[in-house]
Design a protein around this motif. Structure first.
Motif, PDB file in Angstrom:
ATOM      1  N   ALA A 151      37.015  34.413  33.609  1.00 30.22           N
ATOM      2  CA  ALA A 151      36.733  34.813  34.896  1.00 30.22           C
ATOM      3  C   ALA A 151      37.271  33.635  35.716  1.00 30.22           C
ATOM      4  O   ALA A 151      38.282  33.419  36.514  1.00 30.22           O
ATOM      5  CB  ALA A 151      35.664  35.173  35.511  1.00 30.22           C
TER       6      ALA A 151
ATOM      7  N   ASN B  28      32.516  37.504  37.797  1.00 31.96           N
ATOM      8  CA  ASN B  28      33.422  37.473  38.930  1.00 31.96           C
ATOM      9  C   ASN B  28      33.084  36.166  39.713  1.00 31.96           C
ATOM     10  O   ASN B  28      31.741  36.280  40.412  1.00 31.96           O
ATOM     11  CB  ASN B  28      33.667  38.649  39.660  1.00 31.96           C
ATOM     12  CG  ASN B  28      34.569  38.655  40.913  1.00 31.96           C
ATOM     13  OD1 ASN B  28      34.146  37.835  41.785  1.00 31.96           O
ATOM     14  ND2 ASN B  28      35.730  39.047  40.786  1.00 31.96           N
TER      15      ASN B  28
ATOM     16  N   LEU C  21      30.349  43.361  38.699  1.00 34.97           N
ATOM     17  CA  LEU C  21      31.266  42.486  38.964  1.00 34.97           C
ATOM     18  C   LEU C  21      30.748  40.986  38.562  1.00 34.97           C
ATOM     19  O   LEU C  21      31.182  40.252  37.805  1.00 34.97           O
ATOM     20  CB  LEU C  21      31.603  41.997  40.534  1.00 34.97           C
ATOM     21  CG  LEU C  21      32.520  43.175  41.289  1.00 34.97           C
ATOM     22  CD1 LEU C  21      32.569  43.184  42.621  1.00 34.97           C
ATOM     23  CD2 LEU C  21      34.021  42.993  40.769  1.00 34.97           C
TER      24      LEU C  21
END
Length: 237
Positions: free
Chosen positions: A114, A74, A69
């Motif tokens: 993101a 993220n 991630l």
């Protein structure tokens, strides 16, 4: 911290409290990462990679999942390694090592994709809300605050390489969020400005460097391997 299916390496308070948006009665959101016992990774079925509870609000990701991630930048997962020191609740030596390599997870394209992607999700929620529902107006203000936060964090990351979690002026962001909640279209200019600034040359590399993460994860696996007990000698034939 809620029980985890492994050893918690790093955890802390995130969300509105971390940003400076919290008010009396706000829930505490906690985020962390844990190490699955290494021998459990050797079997047929993969162990759980995330552990989530809502009472209390806790999200724990397994170390490898958290790294994946973070390598995609993220926003929610990544903030764990950028928290102010007073917001950490669990910091093991391996957790401290992870904080030390946090910049290796960053890349310009991933930050743009993101952070602006998450901000655009908030924008779409604002445009589709039910204007006749008072509860919807409260949710809209929350979406708007996070939209502002995300674009400002993205620009700061792009231009400085650092992620400032505790906002220096949360009241300004709150007021801007209230304005956007009433006039959702006004967020379009904010998003366009952020996209333009993120299109300029910045300090982040074109791709993350996964080598520190790979080396760290191997240290995690070595530290959490418990060899099975030796088998009893098999009877002779």
């Amino acid at each position: 911290m809620a029980a985890a299916p492994g050893t918690v390496l790093l955890s802390g308070i995130v969300g509105s409290t971390a940003y400076g948006f919290a008010h009396a009665g706000s829930d505490l959101d906690r985020l962390g990462l844990f190490a699955t016992p290494t021998e459990e990774l050797h079997g047929l079925h993969r162990p759980v990679e995330s552990h989530v509870t809502t009472a209390p609000d806790v999200t724990l990701h397994e170390a490898a999942k958290w790294c994946r991630l973070a390598l995609s930048c993220n926003p929610t997962a990544s903030e764990l390694v950028w928290l102010p020191e007073d917001l950490y609740e669990t910091v093991t030596p391996l957790g401290r090592e992870l904080v030390g390599i946090r910049s290796a997870f960053l890349s310009g394209p991933a930050v743009r994709k993101a952070y602006l992607g998450y901000a655009d999700q908030q924008f779409r929620k604002l445009l589709s809300r039910d204007t006749t529902d008072p509860a919807s107006r409260r949710r809209a203000a929350k979406h708007a605050r996070h939209l502002v936060r995300l674009v400002e964090q993205a620009v700061r990351l792009h231009e400085t390489g650092r992620n400032l979690i505790r906002l220096p002026d949360p009241e300004r962001v709150r007021e801007l969020g209230e304005h956007i909640a009433d006039r959702p279209d006004s967020a379009g200019a904010l998003l366009a400005d952020a996209a333009e600034r993120l299109a300029r040359p910045g300090v982040l590399p074109d791709a993350p460097d996964p080598r520190p993460a790979e080396a760290w994860l191997r240290r995690v696996r070595a530290a959490h391997y418990r060899p099975p007990q030796s088998r009893l000698s098999e009877p002779s034939h």
